[in-house]
Design a protein around this motif. Structure first.
Motif, mmCIF file in Angstrom:
data_model
loop_
_atom_site.group_PDB
_atom_site.id
_atom_site.type_symbol
_atom_site.label_atom_id
_atom_site.label_comp_id
_atom_site.label_asym_id
_atom_site.label_seq_id
_atom_site.Cartn_x
_atom_site.Cartn_y
_atom_site.Cartn_z
ATOM 1 N N ILE A 159 -24.724 32.513 -23.595
ATOM 2 C CA ILE A 159 -23.188 32.271 -23.567
ATOM 3 C C ILE A 159 -22.963 31.396 -22.370
ATOM 4 C CG2 ILE A 159 -21.045 33.621 -23.740
ATOM 5 C CD1 ILE A 159 -22.982 35.776 -24.886
ATOM 6 N N THR A 195 -25.976 29.457 -27.396
ATOM 7 C CA THR A 195 -25.522 30.036 -28.707
ATOM 8 C C THR A 195 -23.839 30.035 -28.905
ATOM 9 O OG1 THR A 195 -25.573 32.245 -28.176
ATOM 10 C CG2 THR A 195 -27.397 31.095 -29.179
ATOM 11 N N LEU A 196 -23.196 30.324 -27.771
ATOM 12 C CA LEU A 196 -21.701 30.238 -27.665
ATOM 13 C C LEU A 196 -21.294 29.736 -26.323
ATOM 14 C CD1 LEU A 196 -20.941 33.977 -28.422
ATOM 15 C CD2 LEU A 196 -20.651 32.264 -29.979
ATOM 16 N N GLU A 197 -20.105 29.040 -26.511
ATOM 17 C CA GLU A 197 -19.193 28.432 -25.519
ATOM 18 C C GLU A 197 -17.957 29.135 -25.357
ATOM 19 O OE1 GLU A 197 -18.774 24.238 -25.880
ATOM 20 O OE2 GLU A 197 -21.014 23.817 -25.502
ATOM 21 N N ALA A 213 -16.814 36.274 -22.247
ATOM 22 C CA ALA A 213 -18.392 35.980 -22.230
ATOM 23 C C ALA A 213 -19.043 37.366 -21.847
ATOM 24 C CB ALA A 213 -18.688 35.159 -21.171
ATOM 25 N N ALA A 269 -18.668 39.478 -24.987
ATOM 26 C CA ALA A 269 -19.657 38.857 -25.831
ATOM 27 C C ALA A 269 -21.237 39.598 -25.549
ATOM 28 C CB ALA A 269 -19.877 37.522 -26.073
ATOM 29 N N ALA A 301 -25.109 35.774 -20.512
ATOM 30 C CA ALA A 301 -24.228 34.887 -19.694
ATOM 31 C C ALA A 301 -24.857 34.651 -18.513
ATOM 32 C CB ALA A 301 -22.986 35.504 -19.676
#
Length: 137
Positions: free
Chosen positions: A32, A58-60, A67, A70, A78
């Motif tokens: 992330i 996988t995530l921005e 973050a 998440a 992260a």
């Protein structure tokens, strides 16, 4: 000032007990990270190029608070400086694992208004407080 970047994992993660993790090892992990405009992404892109490693993003998420949430929810890991997750680490929610080979650091800068209408002694005291707080983190 500079600070070492950590892989931030939930406390129950299988890798939470690691004392460090090599950059090549994080390539397979779901990451992330902030968007491509962020300085951290630029730094990571340079390390990717020099090491031949491609990260699995996988995530921005541009917000460190989101973050961290998440990460707590198990959506990935992260990369953050310790000061960013100090409270969560103290509470046992998140664990920071220093990234090595290469060690990843980021510069920290602070600024004041150029025409700050206060005596120089006040400016000096603010600077001392900033450094003291930073080293407590």
């Amino acid at each position: 000032m500079s600070e070492q970047l950590n892989l931030v994992v939930p406390s129950g993660s299988a890798i939470a007990n690691r004392s460090s993790i090599a950059f090549t090892e994080i390539a397979d992990l779901p990451l992330i990270l902030p968007g491509t405009h962020a300085g951290l992404r630029t730094k990571l892109s340079k390390v990717e190029l020099t090491s031949g490693v491609s990260l699995n993003i996988t995530l921005e998420i541009d917000s460190s608070d989101l973050a961290k949430q998440a990460v707590r929810n198990g959506l990935g890991y992260a990369i953050l400086p310790p000061v960013s997750f100090k409270a969560e680490a103290a509470g046992g929610e998140l664990i920071g694992i220093p990234i090595t080979e290469p060690e990843l650091e980021q510069s920290v800068r602070y600024a004041v208004r150029p025409l700050w209408p206060v005596p120089r002694s006040t400016y000096d005291q603010v600077e001392r407080i900033i450094f003291a707080e930073w080293h407590l983190a």
